[in-house]
Design a protein around this motif. Structure first.
Motif, PDB file in Angstrom:
ATOM      1  N   GLY A  32       0.812  -1.220   0.000  1.00  0.00           N
ATOM      2  CA  GLY A  32       0.000   0.000   0.000  1.00  0.00           C
ATOM      3  C   GLY A  32       0.842   1.265   0.000  1.00  0.00           C
ATOM      4  O   GLY A  32       0.534   2.240  -0.695  1.00  0.00           O
ATOM      5  N   LYS A  33       1.927   1.250   0.776  1.00  0.00           N
ATOM      6  CA  LYS A  33       2.825   2.424   0.803  1.00  0.00           C
ATOM      7  C   LYS A  33       3.474   2.648  -0.556  1.00  0.00           C
ATOM      8  O   LYS A  33       3.619   3.782  -1.011  1.00  0.00           O
ATOM      9  CB  LYS A  33       3.910   2.229   1.870  1.00  0.00           C
ATOM     10  CG  LYS A  33       3.393   2.265   3.282  1.00  0.00           C
ATOM     11  CD  LYS A  33       4.511   1.944   4.257  1.00  0.00           C
ATOM     12  CE  LYS A  33       3.996   1.777   5.666  1.00  0.00           C
ATOM     13  NZ  LYS A  33       5.046   1.348   6.596  1.00  0.00           N
ATOM     14  N   MET A  34       3.881   1.565  -1.200  1.00  0.00           N
ATOM     15  CA  MET A  34       4.535   1.689  -2.503  1.00  0.00           C
ATOM     16  C   MET A  34       3.545   2.091  -3.597  1.00  0.00           C
ATOM     17  O   MET A  34       3.913   2.813  -4.526  1.00  0.00           O
ATOM     18  CB  MET A  34       5.242   0.385  -2.862  1.00  0.00           C
ATOM     19  CG  MET A  34       6.417   0.079  -1.942  1.00  0.00           C
ATOM     20  SD  MET A  34       7.708   1.338  -1.949  1.00  0.00           S
ATOM     21  CE  MET A  34       8.716   0.742  -3.275  1.00  0.00           C
ATOM     22  N   VAL A  35       2.309   1.662  -3.495  1.00  0.00           N
ATOM     23  CA  VAL A  35       1.276   2.104  -4.443  1.00  0.00           C
ATOM     24  C   VAL A  35       1.040   3.606  -4.263  1.00  0.00           C
ATOM     25  O   VAL A  35       0.964   4.353  -5.241  1.00  0.00           O
ATOM     26  CB  VAL A  35      -0.037   1.312  -4.259  1.00  0.00           C
ATOM     27  CG1 VAL A  35      -1.194   1.963  -5.003  1.00  0.00           C
ATOM     28  CG2 VAL A  35       0.145  -0.128  -4.721  1.00  0.00           C
ATOM     29  N   ALA A  36       0.960   4.047  -3.012  1.00  0.00           N
ATOM     30  CA  ALA A  36       0.764   5.475  -2.733  1.00  0.00           C
ATOM     31  C   ALA A  36       1.928   6.315  -3.252  1.00  0.00           C
ATOM     32  O   ALA A  36       1.734   7.455  -3.678  1.00  0.00           O
ATOM     33  CB  ALA A  36       0.590   5.692  -1.229  1.00  0.00           C
ATOM     34  N   ALA A  37       3.134   5.736  -3.253  1.00  0.00           N
ATOM     35  CA  ALA A  37       4.305   6.444  -3.771  1.00  0.00           C
ATOM     36  C   ALA A  37       4.391   6.370  -5.298  1.00  0.00           C
ATOM     37  O   ALA A  37       5.265   6.977  -5.904  1.00  0.00           O
ATOM     38  CB  ALA A  37       5.579   5.857  -3.163  1.00  0.00           C
ATOM     39  N   GLY A  38       3.479   5.619  -5.913  1.00  0.00           N
ATOM     40  CA  GLY A  38       3.452   5.515  -7.377  1.00  0.00           C
ATOM     41  C   GLY A  38       4.443   4.523  -7.954  1.00  0.00           C
ATOM     42  O   GLY A  38       4.681   4.509  -9.158  1.00  0.00           O
ATOM     43  N   GLU A  39       5.029   3.663  -7.116  1.00  0.00           N
ATOM     44  CA  GLU A  39       6.047   2.717  -7.574  1.00  0.00           C
ATOM     45  C   GLU A  39       5.461   1.401  -8.067  1.00  0.00           C
ATOM     46  O   GLU A  39       5.962   0.818  -9.016  1.00  0.00           O
ATOM     47  CB  GLU A  39       7.042   2.440  -6.442  1.00  0.00           C
ATOM     48  CG  GLU A  39       7.907   3.627  -6.097  1.00  0.00           C
ATOM     49  CD  GLU A  39       8.836   4.018  -7.233  1.00  0.00           C
ATOM     50  OE1 GLU A  39       9.556   3.154  -7.748  1.00  0.00           O
ATOM     51  OE2 GLU A  39       8.823   5.202  -7.608  1.00  0.00           O
ATOM     52  N   TRP A  40       4.448   0.913  -7.381  1.00  0.00           N
ATOM     53  CA  TRP A  40       3.853  -0.382  -7.728  1.00  0.00           C
ATOM     54  C   TRP A  40       2.397  -0.183  -8.098  1.00  0.00           C
ATOM     55  O   TRP A  40       1.740   0.730  -7.621  1.00  0.00           O
ATOM     56  CB  TRP A  40       3.941  -1.349  -6.556  1.00  0.00           C
ATOM     57  CG  TRP A  40       5.333  -1.674  -6.112  1.00  0.00           C
ATOM     58  CD1 TRP A  40       6.502  -1.432  -6.779  1.00  0.00           C
ATOM     59  CD2 TRP A  40       5.718  -2.285  -4.888  1.00  0.00           C
ATOM     60  NE1 TRP A  40       7.576  -1.873  -6.050  1.00  0.00           N
ATOM     61  CE2 TRP A  40       7.124  -2.408  -4.886  1.00  0.00           C
ATOM     62  CE3 TRP A  40       5.012  -2.755  -3.792  1.00  0.00           C
ATOM     63  CZ2 TRP A  40       7.824  -2.966  -3.829  1.00  0.00           C
ATOM     64  CZ3 TRP A  40       5.708  -3.324  -2.743  1.00  0.00           C
ATOM     65  CH2 TRP A  40       7.107  -3.429  -2.766  1.00  0.00           C
ATOM     66  N   ARG A  41       1.889  -1.071  -8.974  1.00  0.00           N
ATOM     67  CA  ARG A  41       0.505  -0.917  -9.412  1.00  0.00           C
ATOM     68  C   ARG A  41      -0.333  -2.186  -9.313  1.00  0.00           C
ATOM     69  O   ARG A  41      -1.549  -2.116  -9.339  1.00  0.00           O
ATOM     70  CB  ARG A  41       0.466  -0.435 -10.848  1.00  0.00           C
ATOM     71  CG  ARG A  41       1.162   0.873 -11.061  1.00  0.00           C
ATOM     72  CD  ARG A  41       0.484   1.669 -12.149  1.00  0.00           C
ATOM     73  NE  ARG A  41       1.280   2.799 -12.576  1.00  0.00           N
ATOM     74  CZ  ARG A  41       1.408   3.927 -11.917  1.00  0.00           C
ATOM     75  NH1 ARG A  41       0.806   4.085 -10.782  1.00  0.00           N
ATOM     76  NH2 ARG A  41       2.143   4.914 -12.387  1.00  0.00           N
ATOM     77  N   ASP A  42       0.273  -3.342  -9.252  1.00  0.00           N
ATOM     78  CA  ASP A  42      -0.498  -4.581  -9.266  1.00  0.00           C
ATOM     79  C   ASP A  42       0.261  -5.673  -8.517  1.00  0.00           C
ATOM     80  O   ASP A  42       1.471  -5.567  -8.311  1.00  0.00           O
ATOM     81  CB  ASP A  42      -0.744  -5.021 -10.718  1.00  0.00           C
ATOM     82  CG  ASP A  42      -1.922  -5.971 -10.865  1.00  0.00           C
ATOM     83  OD1 ASP A  42      -2.650  -6.189  -9.876  1.00  0.00           O
ATOM     84  OD2 ASP A  42      -2.110  -6.503 -11.971  1.00  0.00           O
ATOM     85  N   TYR A  43      -0.458  -6.705  -8.127  1.00  0.00           N
ATOM     86  CA  TYR A  43       0.180  -7.844  -7.471  1.00  0.00           C
ATOM     87  C   TYR A  43      -0.562  -9.127  -7.829  1.00  0.00           C
ATOM     88  O   TYR A  43      -1.679  -9.094  -8.339  1.00  0.00           O
ATOM     89  CB  TYR A  43       0.243  -7.668  -5.947  1.00  0.00           C
ATOM     90  CG  TYR A  43      -1.088  -7.782  -5.232  1.00  0.00           C
ATOM     91  CD1 TYR A  43      -1.546  -9.017  -4.778  1.00  0.00           C
ATOM     92  CD2 TYR A  43      -1.874  -6.665  -4.999  1.00  0.00           C
ATOM     93  CE1 TYR A  43      -2.757  -9.135  -4.118  1.00  0.00           C
ATOM     94  CE2 TYR A  43      -3.083  -6.767  -4.340  1.00  0.00           C
ATOM     95  CZ  TYR A  43      -3.524  -7.999  -3.905  1.00  0.00           C
ATOM     96  OH  TYR A  43      -4.722  -8.106  -3.249  1.00  0.00           O
ATOM     97  N   GLY A  44       0.080 -10.231  -7.573  1.00  0.00           N
ATOM     98  CA  GLY A  44      -0.532 -11.539  -7.769  1.00  0.00           C
ATOM     99  C   GLY A  44      -0.055 -12.473  -6.678  1.00  0.00           C
ATOM    100  O   GLY A  44       1.058 -12.340  -6.174  1.00  0.00           O
ATOM    101  N   ILE A  45      -0.912 -13.409  -6.295  1.00  0.00           N
ATOM    102  CA  ILE A  45      -0.557 -14.382  -5.262  1.00  0.00           C
ATOM    103  C   ILE A  45      -0.711 -15.778  -5.844  1.00  0.00           C
ATOM    104  O   ILE A  45      -1.733 -16.092  -6.454  1.00  0.00           O
ATOM    105  CB  ILE A  45      -1.449 -14.239  -4.014  1.00  0.00           C
ATOM    106  CG1 ILE A  45      -1.298 -12.856  -3.402  1.00  0.00           C
ATOM    107  CG2 ILE A  45      -1.119 -15.324  -2.991  1.00  0.00           C
ATOM    108  CD1 ILE A  45      -2.215 -12.589  -2.227  1.00  0.00           C
ATOM    109  N   SER A  46       0.311 -16.596  -5.667  1.00  0.00           N
ATOM    110  CA  SER A  46       0.278 -17.998  -6.092  1.00  0.00           C
ATOM    111  C   SER A  46       0.555 -18.873  -4.883  1.00  0.00           C
ATOM    112  O   SER A  46       1.511 -18.643  -4.148  1.00  0.00           O
ATOM    113  CB  SER A  46       1.345 -18.269  -7.156  1.00  0.00           C
ATOM    114  OG  SER A  46       1.160 -17.446  -8.270  1.00  0.00           O
ATOM    115  N   CYS A  47      -0.287 -19.870  -4.686  1.00  0.00           N
ATOM    116  CA  CYS A  47      -0.103 -20.841  -3.601  1.00  0.00           C
ATOM    117  C   CYS A  47       0.132 -22.193  -4.250  1.00  0.00           C
ATOM    118  O   CYS A  47      -0.796 -22.808  -4.763  1.00  0.00           O
ATOM    119  CB  CYS A  47      -1.323 -20.873  -2.693  1.00  0.00           C
ATOM    120  SG  CYS A  47      -1.636 -19.305  -1.875  1.00  0.00           S
TER     121      CYS A  47
END
Length: 113
Positions: A32-47
């Protein structure tokens, strides 16, 4: 007459590694902090069977910038958590997720400067 069940017995199901709620809380807090800083935009989770992976993307269509991996079998050796860069290089490894995530928090400090 033997009755067939539509689902395999629990002992036949493959084991899956997953992130616990507290682990996801730490990861998503940083995300969330990195999204707010404009660095990251998406994520994915694999189990998967031996590893759980939280992949971090700058854009949805790209390869992940970073992967947070959890491999419980490495708990007593190198540590069950690892941060892996885009090129496959392990940036940090250990058993304390909070300490391992610090390598990515340093990127946040640089992004704000």
């Amino acid at each position: 007459m033997n009755s067939l069940t539509p689902f395999p017995a629990p002992h036949q199901l493959p084991e899956q590694v997953a992130f616990h709620r507290t682990e996801l809380s730490l990861i998503l807090g940083l995300y969330g902090k990195m999204v707010a800083a404009g660095e990251w935009r998406d994520y994915g989770i694999s189990c998967l069977r031996e590893v759980a992976v939280f992949s971090i993307f700058r854009r949805a269509a790209e390869n992940p910038l970073y992967r947070v991996e959890k491999r419980p079998k490495l708990r007593s050796k190198q540590g069950q958590y690892a941060i892996v860069g885009m090129d496959g290089q392990v940036l940090k490894r250990g058993n304390d997720l909070k300490l391992v995530l610090r390598v990515l928090e340093r990127k946040l400090i640089r992004a704000i400067d």
